[in-house]
Design a protein around this motif. Structure first.
Motif, PDB file in Angstrom:
ATOM      1  N   ALA A  97     -10.375 -37.275 -26.451  1.00 29.34           N
ATOM      2  CA  ALA A  97      -9.445 -37.202 -25.317  1.00 29.34           C
ATOM      3  C   ALA A  97      -8.703 -35.867 -25.293  1.00 29.34           C
ATOM      4  CB  ALA A  97      -8.453 -38.354 -25.395  1.00 29.34           C
ATOM      5  N   LEU A  98      -8.322 -35.379 -26.463  1.00 23.90           N
ATOM      6  CA  LEU A  98      -7.585 -34.119 -26.539  1.00 23.90           C
ATOM      7  C   LEU A  98      -8.478 -32.902 -26.327  1.00 23.90           C
ATOM      8  CD1 LEU A  98      -5.309 -34.948 -29.600  1.00 23.90           C
ATOM      9  CD2 LEU A  98      -4.652 -34.960 -27.168  1.00 23.90           C
ATOM     10  N   SER A  99      -9.744 -33.013 -26.650  1.00 25.15           N
ATOM     11  CA  SER A  99     -10.659 -31.869 -26.564  1.00 25.15           C
ATOM     12  C   SER A  99     -11.255 -31.679 -25.177  1.00 25.15           C
ATOM     13  CB  SER A  99     -11.786 -32.009 -27.591  1.00 25.15           C
ATOM     14  OG  SER A  99     -12.646 -33.079 -27.245  1.00 25.15           O
ATOM     15  N   GLN A 100     -11.033 -32.630 -24.310  1.00 21.41           N
ATOM     16  CA  GLN A 100     -11.614 -32.531 -22.975  1.00 21.41           C
ATOM     17  C   GLN A 100     -10.543 -32.237 -21.922  1.00 21.41           C
ATOM     18  OE1 GLN A 100     -13.631 -36.286 -22.622  1.00 21.41           O
ATOM     19  NE2 GLN A 100     -15.444 -35.505 -23.647  1.00 21.41           N
ATOM     20  N   ARG A 118      -4.185 -31.504 -17.363  1.00 19.82           N
ATOM     21  CA  ARG A 118      -4.044 -30.482 -18.403  1.00 19.82           C
ATOM     22  C   ARG A 118      -5.413 -29.965 -18.809  1.00 19.82           C
ATOM     23  NH1 ARG A 118      -6.410 -32.370 -22.660  1.00 19.82           N
ATOM     24  NH2 ARG A 118      -6.150 -34.512 -23.309  1.00 19.82           N
ATOM     25  N   ASP A 119      -5.424 -28.770 -19.393  1.00 18.06           N
ATOM     26  CA  ASP A 119      -6.654 -28.222 -19.952  1.00 18.06           C
ATOM     27  C   ASP A 119      -6.928 -28.853 -21.311  1.00 18.06           C
ATOM     28  OD1 ASP A 119      -7.271 -26.532 -17.863  1.00 18.06           O
ATOM     29  OD2 ASP A 119      -6.144 -24.849 -18.702  1.00 18.06           O
ATOM     30  N   GLU A 120      -8.130 -28.625 -21.820  1.00 17.27           N
ATOM     31  CA  GLU A 120      -8.436 -29.101 -23.164  1.00 17.27           C
ATOM     32  C   GLU A 120      -7.538 -28.364 -24.159  1.00 17.27           C
ATOM     33  OE1 GLU A 120     -11.137 -25.603 -22.461  1.00 17.27           O
ATOM     34  OE2 GLU A 120     -10.621 -27.391 -21.307  1.00 17.27           O
ATOM     35  N   LEU A 121      -7.243 -29.021 -25.269  1.00 17.85           N
ATOM     36  CA  LEU A 121      -6.422 -28.403 -26.310  1.00 17.85           C
ATOM     37  C   LEU A 121      -7.317 -27.642 -27.283  1.00 17.85           C
ATOM     38  CD1 LEU A 121      -3.921 -31.306 -27.105  1.00 17.85           C
ATOM     39  CD2 LEU A 121      -3.716 -29.476 -25.422  1.00 17.85           C
TER      40      LEU A 121
END
Length: 103
Positions: free
Chosen positions: A35-38, A43-46
């Motif tokens: 979820a955080l990488s996409q 928001r953009d990916e982290l």
């Protein structure tokens, strides 16, 4: 069970670490990582550093299994590629010689 947390704060059943299989603990951490990488509409990916910081925080808070988070940290480029299909820009120069192809 992927929304359950090892401290029992998850849902639907508030199961704690003793009641969760290792597979459930792995999928819970993978779900957060992905979820955080996409990129999301809001928001953009982290970056991998930001993701790792959040996972470490959740580990310290007892939300995610410490061994699973350690395994992710030790295999960060591979986890990123599995989650996104790409090598992370912030790790590319460090890991140029590693093969990140899914087996």
């Amino acid at each position: 069970q992927h929304h359950e947390r090892v401290d029992g704060s998850g849902y639907h059943y508030q199961r704690d670490s003793r009641m969760l299989s290792i597979e459930a603990k792995i999928i819970a951490a993978a779900d957060v990582f992905q979820a955080l990488s996409q990129k999301r509409p809001y928001r953009d990916e982290l970056s991998t550093a930001e993701i790792l910081s959040i996972l470490q925080q959740q580990k310290q808070q007892g939300k995610l299994d410490k061994d699973v988070v350690t395994m992710i940290a030790n295999n960060l480029p591979e986890c990123w590629q599995w989650a996104t299909g790409a090598i992370p820009a912030d790790l590319t120069s460090v890991n140029r010689k590693r093969d990140f192809s899914p087996a």
